[in-house]
Structure formats: C-alpha cells, structure tokens
Design a protein around this motif. Structure first.
Motif, short mmCIF file in Angstrom:
data_model
loop_
_atom_site.label_atom_id
_atom_site.label_comp_id
_atom_site.label_asym_id
_atom_site.label_seq_id
_atom_site.Cartn_x
_atom_site.Cartn_y
_atom_site.Cartn_z
N LEU A 168 9.59 64.48 -14.26
CA LEU A 168 10.92 64.21 -14.82
C LEU A 168 10.83 63.40 -16.12
O LEU A 168 11.77 63.37 -16.89
N LEU B 269 6.14 62.44 -4.53
CA LEU B 269 7.31 61.82 -5.13
C LEU B 269 6.98 61.26 -6.51
O LEU B 269 7.71 61.49 -7.49
N VAL C 44 16.60 57.23 -8.18
CA VAL C 44 15.70 57.38 -7.04
C VAL C 44 15.70 56.11 -6.18
O VAL C 44 15.79 56.18 -4.96
N TYR D 42 10.90 70.64 -7.46
CA TYR D 42 9.54 70.64 -8.02
C TYR D 42 8.49 70.72 -6.91
O TYR D 42 7.56 71.53 -6.96
N ILE D 43 8.66 69.89 -5.90
CA ILE D 43 7.70 69.86 -4.79
C ILE D 43 7.74 71.18 -4.03
O ILE D 43 6.71 71.76 -3.70
N LYS E 180 16.87 57.62 -14.37
CA LYS E 180 16.33 58.50 -13.34
C LYS E 180 15.61 57.69 -12.27
O LYS E 180 15.74 57.96 -11.08
N SER F 34 4.51 62.18 -8.39
CA SER F 34 4.22 63.34 -9.25
C SER F 34 5.53 63.94 -9.77
O SER F 34 5.63 64.28 -10.95
N GLY F 35 6.52 64.06 -8.89
CA GLY F 35 7.83 64.58 -9.31
C GLY F 35 8.51 63.68 -10.33
O GLY F 35 9.10 64.15 -11.30
N LEU F 36 8.40 62.37 -10.13
CA LEU F 36 8.96 61.42 -11.10
C LEU F 36 8.26 61.54 -12.44
O LEU F 36 8.89 61.45 -13.50
N ILE G 163 13.43 66.65 -8.01
CA ILE G 163 12.14 66.28 -7.45
C ILE G 163 11.78 67.17 -6.26
O ILE G 163 10.67 67.69 -6.16
N TRP H 295 17.18 63.66 -7.33
CA TRP H 295 16.46 63.97 -6.10
C TRP H 295 16.29 65.47 -5.92
O TRP H 295 15.23 65.94 -5.50
#
Length: 191
Positions: free
Chosen positions: A133, A126, A154, A25-26, A150, A128-130, A22, A19
C-alpha cells in the motif's frame, strides 16, 4: 489516546477500504510461488516472501468453502465472463452462510494481527500488504502524508476488531453460564 469507536460513516468506509485492499492482496497472492531473492529477473507472477501461518490458512480455506469457489480452479476466462455478465445469475449466500463468512473474515483479520514476527517482520502477510500500500504507481514510495492515514486506518480498525471479538467472547460465556449452568442473567453478567 482513547479509542473512538463512534467513527462517522465516511471514515469507516475509508478505513475498511484499506483492510479490503490488504486482504485482496493476500487473497490474490498467497498461492503464488515466492520470489527467489537470488534471481531478480523472475519477479512477475511471484509474491514477496511473506508466510501464511496455519491459523491464517485455515481461515482462508473456510472462507473458500463458504463462497463456493477455489481460485486455483477458476480459469481466467470464467472470471472475465462473470465480470461481464449482468449479475442476474449471482448465487447469494443465505443468512447463516453470511454470518459464518463474517465470522471467518474476522478470524482471518485477527490471525493476521496475531502473527509472530521473530527476527523478520516481512514474514507477516499484513506487513507485506501494508508495504504494498506504500508503493506509488510511478515514483517509488508514497509520501508519509498520504501513507500515514492508511496506517492509522489499520491500527484503529484493529483495535475495534479486538474489542468486538472480546465482546462476542464475553457474550458467549454469559450465554453458556445462563444455559448450561443455570445462572441468572445478572449473575452471568457479573462474571
């Protein structure tokens, strides 16, 4: 499968690291200009076309107000100086600020989960962040054996966040009934 909220410490650290990655990143990319899909040569310094909705934006702004800095105004040199300093002049948050910060971080995470996808799931920050990863350093995508934990982190953490938020909301409602309506603790708890 029932939710096991009694995870061991090592698992919770691994789950929270996903988390944190993520959110980081955001946090780092949300103000960058979006990549223009028609011109693939200009990718550096741009972000994927995810969308920050109003609720997510408000949560991020509230967090910025508490931590006392705005990344747009922070120069790279200041960041490097702070990184190299011994930490003796760190400004610490007081207990009330820390509690507010935790509340806003929880609201941001829940807002990321409550993003309407419509016909394009990649508008979600979210997701996009996944996806980020899932990228391997040199060979494209991570193996499903590495990436699946991962996703599990989440999903499990999200379930715990929703449960925690609902518990907080229930406690606030019980406190309101007890204080403003004059209900006894047992009657308020029965609601």
């Amino acid at each position: 499968k029932p939710l096991n909220a009694q995870q061991i410490g090592k698992t919770m650290v691994k789950y929270s690291d996903v988390w944190v990655a993520i959110i980081a990143y955001i946090w780092r990319t949300h103000e960058l200009p979006v990549v223009d899909r028609r011109n693939d040569s200009e990718v550096e310094g741009r972000r994927p076309p995810y969308h920050i909705n109003g609720r997510q934006y408000v949560c991020m702004e509230r967090i910025k107000m508490i931590v006392g800095r705005d990344d747009r105004e922070e120069e790279e040199e200041d960041w490097l100086d702070e990184l190299e300093s011994d930490g003796s002049n760190d400004e610490r948050l007081d207990e009330q600020q820390e509690e507010a910060l935790q509340g806003h971080a929880l609201q941001l995470m829940l807002a990321l989960l409550d993003h309407v996808l419509g016909d394009n799931e990649y508008t979600s920050a979210l997701i996009s962040g996944l996806a980020v990863l899932g990228i391997s350093g040199g060979s494209g995508w991570l193996s499903p054996l590495i990436y699946t934990p991962k996703l599990s982190a989440v999903v499990s953490t999200s379930r715990m966040l929703v449960l925690y938020q609902s518990t907080q909301m229930r406690q606030e409602k019980m406190d309101t009934l007890a204080e403003e309506e004059g209900w006894g603790p047992e009657d308020a708890a029965a609601m």
